[in-house]
Scaffold this motif. Structure first.
Motif, PDB file in Angstrom:
ATOM      1  N   LEU A 250      10.817   3.516  -5.785  1.00  0.00           N
ATOM      2  CA  LEU A 250      10.966   2.125  -6.222  1.00  0.00           C
ATOM      3  C   LEU A 250       9.734   1.310  -5.845  1.00  0.00           C
ATOM      4  O   LEU A 250       9.211   0.527  -6.650  1.00  0.00           O
ATOM      5  CB  LEU A 250      12.211   1.495  -5.604  1.00  0.00           C
ATOM      6  N   ALA A 251       9.251   1.491  -4.617  1.00  0.00           N
ATOM      7  CA  ALA A 251       8.077   0.748  -4.151  1.00  0.00           C
ATOM      8  C   ALA A 251       6.835   1.138  -4.937  1.00  0.00           C
ATOM      9  O   ALA A 251       6.050   0.271  -5.356  1.00  0.00           O
ATOM     10  CB  ALA A 251       7.855   0.993  -2.660  1.00  0.00           C
ATOM     11  N   LEU A 252       6.634   2.431  -5.171  1.00  0.00           N
ATOM     12  CA  LEU A 252       5.467   2.898  -5.927  1.00  0.00           C
ATOM     13  C   LEU A 252       5.488   2.340  -7.348  1.00  0.00           C
ATOM     14  O   LEU A 252       4.466   1.859  -7.864  1.00  0.00           O
ATOM     15  CB  LEU A 252       5.439   4.424  -5.963  1.00  0.00           C
TER      16      LEU A 252
ATOM     17  N   GLY B  58      -8.045  -1.299  -9.352  1.00  0.00           N
ATOM     18  CA  GLY B  58      -7.670   0.110  -9.402  1.00  0.00           C
ATOM     19  C   GLY B  58      -7.786   0.793  -8.052  1.00  0.00           C
ATOM     20  O   GLY B  58      -6.895   1.543  -7.635  1.00  0.00           O
ATOM     21  N   THR B  59      -8.898   0.516  -7.361  1.00  0.00           N
ATOM     22  CA  THR B  59      -9.097   1.107  -6.027  1.00  0.00           C
ATOM     23  C   THR B  59      -8.050   0.591  -5.052  1.00  0.00           C
ATOM     24  O   THR B  59      -7.492   1.358  -4.249  1.00  0.00           O
ATOM     25  CB  THR B  59     -10.500   0.766  -5.504  1.00  0.00           C
ATOM     26  N   THR B  60      -7.761  -0.716  -5.112  1.00  0.00           N
ATOM     27  CA  THR B  60      -6.739  -1.298  -4.244  1.00  0.00           C
ATOM     28  C   THR B  60      -5.371  -0.702  -4.543  1.00  0.00           C
ATOM     29  O   THR B  60      -4.594  -0.393  -3.626  1.00  0.00           O
ATOM     30  CB  THR B  60      -6.686  -2.831  -4.419  1.00  0.00           C
ATOM     31  N   LEU B  61      -5.078  -0.496  -5.823  1.00  0.00           N
ATOM     32  CA  LEU B  61      -3.795   0.084  -6.226  1.00  0.00           C
ATOM     33  C   LEU B  61      -3.629   1.491  -5.657  1.00  0.00           C
ATOM     34  O   LEU B  61      -2.589   1.811  -5.062  1.00  0.00           O
ATOM     35  CB  LEU B  61      -3.690   0.117  -7.751  1.00  0.00           C
TER      36      LEU B  61
ATOM     37  N   ALA C 159      -3.095   1.328  -1.942  1.00  0.00           N
ATOM     38  CA  ALA C 159      -1.750   0.824  -1.621  1.00  0.00           C
ATOM     39  C   ALA C 159      -0.700   1.900  -1.848  1.00  0.00           C
ATOM     40  O   ALA C 159       0.221   2.068  -1.037  1.00  0.00           O
ATOM     41  CB  ALA C 159      -1.437  -0.410  -2.470  1.00  0.00           C
ATOM     42  N   LEU C 160      -0.823   2.637  -2.938  1.00  0.00           N
ATOM     43  CA  LEU C 160       0.133   3.713  -3.221  1.00  0.00           C
ATOM     44  C   LEU C 160       0.040   4.815  -2.166  1.00  0.00           C
ATOM     45  O   LEU C 160       1.063   5.361  -1.724  1.00  0.00           O
ATOM     46  CB  LEU C 160      -0.127   4.294  -4.613  1.00  0.00           C
ATOM     47  N   ALA C 161      -1.194   5.131  -1.752  1.00  0.00           N
ATOM     48  CA  ALA C 161      -1.383   6.151  -0.723  1.00  0.00           C
ATOM     49  C   ALA C 161      -0.741   5.718   0.589  1.00  0.00           C
ATOM     50  O   ALA C 161      -0.123   6.527   1.299  1.00  0.00           O
ATOM     51  CB  ALA C 161      -2.872   6.422  -0.520  1.00  0.00           C
TER      52      ALA C 161
END
Length: 483
Positions: free
Chosen positions: A360-362, A139-142, A145-147
């Protein structure tokens, strides 16, 4: 001037529209090496080593051979048709079918998005580890990555262009990080703590034969060799490109594969056999484990995650710049909805295309994180390789078809057998036999992304036909990325 010369485009273009030719052999070589190096070796080395054991260097070598054969086709085509549209241009000139051209162009867009998404997950895991979170949750990695993807979008919206000199600096950072891994590996071997004999040992966890195991590992390794195809867009900014570009590209590929093979040998020498396929953090990659295990008394493991961050961040930015630019170009030519071709008045950046590719990437990162049973980095890097293998297959075939066109004097010409070999090898590596059961998600991701493109094409076709009473097709394929 001969008739052939009169009908062929001059690689230098009209005198009054030339780009500044800033790239000599050395700068071009660093640019190409930097284009190939990046997230690939960090993302895939552990997984492919887990498939073949000590001969982890071999899949890199085979992937290099396939990439080099395809590079010959690119070199012939770029010196014959020196425009920036790349694979889409070659496909259109070879087959003349607008929808096929669109599929190739949108596949390149998707490969940029999946590559950037791979980089964002790799960057997020290493950044968190660098700041002391040794075992970050998914979850933290996600969230991280989104940020990062949102930060890329903001940079892209600002309209920051690519600087060759800045890329050189980042290439040196990338090479420094990999030199550290190689240095640690050979130090461990020299001190007697590593077993160099393992580099000839084949081990397959699924009892596969050597050929099939190397095939699967080569498909994994192929992600690390892509990037060379982007460098053909620098041909108009290269000094005497007919002479130095082919030699420099092939040299760059050779340097990259030597570095990769030395990294693979270092991984095999330092990490115990049973632990290679299962790094401490699958998203951060196995190279961080090499640094920690091989040099436990040095603080280099505190610095290495940040070197990794720099190594992959620029790759991700270039990927997203390319993807948004292609979407913008297709919208401007009315093969995607016109809404995707809007530009910020102040910055002149294609804001709707940037938002579209970022969304799309998110969505891709989120869906794969939540649904994939395998590593997110592995799933996305494999999808990038899958998409580009499809593009490379078509480019190799296009090279053969376009042999009917006259070749300008001094243009590069590949030996006739190489495009055939390239098409067969790339096509073979597309098949499900070149993937593990857990990697079948790559086909779903690729199909989902292309389905979005096809739906948008259909909507554009209906709008063009019903509202504008016009056909849907590329008006100026030669300048797709310059629209």
């Amino acid at each position: 001037m001969s008739a052939t010369e009169a009908t062929q485009p001059d690689v230098n273009g009209p005198e009054d529209t030339d780009l500044k030719r800033v790239l000599g052999p050395k700068l071009l070589l660093l640019f190409i090496v930097g284009d190939i190096l990046g997230a690939g070796v960090y993302a895939v080395t552990g997984k492919l080593a887990g498939q073949v054991g000590g001969i982890a260097w071999l899949p890199f070598l085979v992937a290099f051979a396939v990439a080099t054969v395809t590079a010959f086709s690119y070199l012939e085509l770029v010196t014959k048709y020196p425009q920036a549209a790349g694979a889409a241009l070659y496909t259109h000139k070879a087959f003349g079918i607008h929808f096929v051209t669109f599929l190739v162009a949108f596949t390149v867009v998707c490969s940029g998005i999946t590559s950037a998404s791979t980089s964002s997950n790799l960057l997020a895991a290493n950044l968190l580890i660098g700041f002391g979170n040794e075992e970050p949750s998914s979850g933290t990695t996600l969230v991280t990555a989104l940020a990062f993807m949102l930060v890329l979008a903001l940079i892209n919206l600002r309209g920051v262009g690519e600087s060759v000199k800045f890329n050189v600096v980042l290439t040196l950072v990338e090479m420094t990080a990999l030199a550290i891994v190689i240095g640690i590996g050979f130090f461990v071997i020299a001190s007697g703590d590593g077993d160099l004999g393992r580099v000839t040992v084949f081990e397959s966890p699924d009892d596969k034969g050597l050929f099939m195991a190397v095939t699967i590992a080569t498909a994994i390794a192929f992600f690390s060799m892509v990037g060379f195809e982007d460098s053909v867009n620098m041909v108009e900014e290269t000094q005497d490109p007919m002479r130095i570009f082919p030699r420099t590209m092939l040299t760059g590929l050779g340097i990259a594969v030597v570095i990769y093979m030395l990294v693979a040998i270092s991984v095999v020498a330092v990490i115990p056999a049973g632990q290679i396929a299962e790094p401490t953090n699958a998203e951060a990659g196995i190279l961080l484990d090499v640094v920690k295990v091989g040099a436990p008394d040095l603080p280099i493991d505190k610095l290495f995650p940040f070197l990794t961050v720099f190594a992959v961040a620029n790759t991700a930015l270039i990927n997203m710049l390319m993807a948004s630019r292609l979407v913008y170009g297709m919208a401007q030519q009315d093969v995607l909805p016109r809404a995707l071709g809007k530009v910020l008045p102040s910055r002149r950046s294609p804001w709707t295309a940037i938002i579209f590719t970022t969304l799309l990437a998110l969505g891709l990162i989120t869906v794969v994180t939540l649904d994939s049973e395998s590593s997110v980095v592995a799933a996305l890097s494999g999808t990038t390789a899958l998409l580009l293998l499809a593009v490379f297959t078509i480019v190799n075939i296009a090279c053969l078809v376009l042999r009917k066109d006259p070749t300008p004097d001094g243009a590069f010409r590949a030996p006739s057998v190489l495009p055939v070999v390239g098409a067969v090898c790339c096509g073979y590596l597309l098949g499900p036999w070149a993937r593990l059961e857990a990697d079948m998600i790559q086909y779903k991701i690729a199909a989902g992304l292309l389905a979005i493109g096809i739906v948008l094409w259909a909507l554009t076709w209906l709008t063009n036909r019903g509202v504008r009473a016009k056909k849907t097709g590329f008006r100026d394929i030669d300048h797709l990325e310059h629209d």
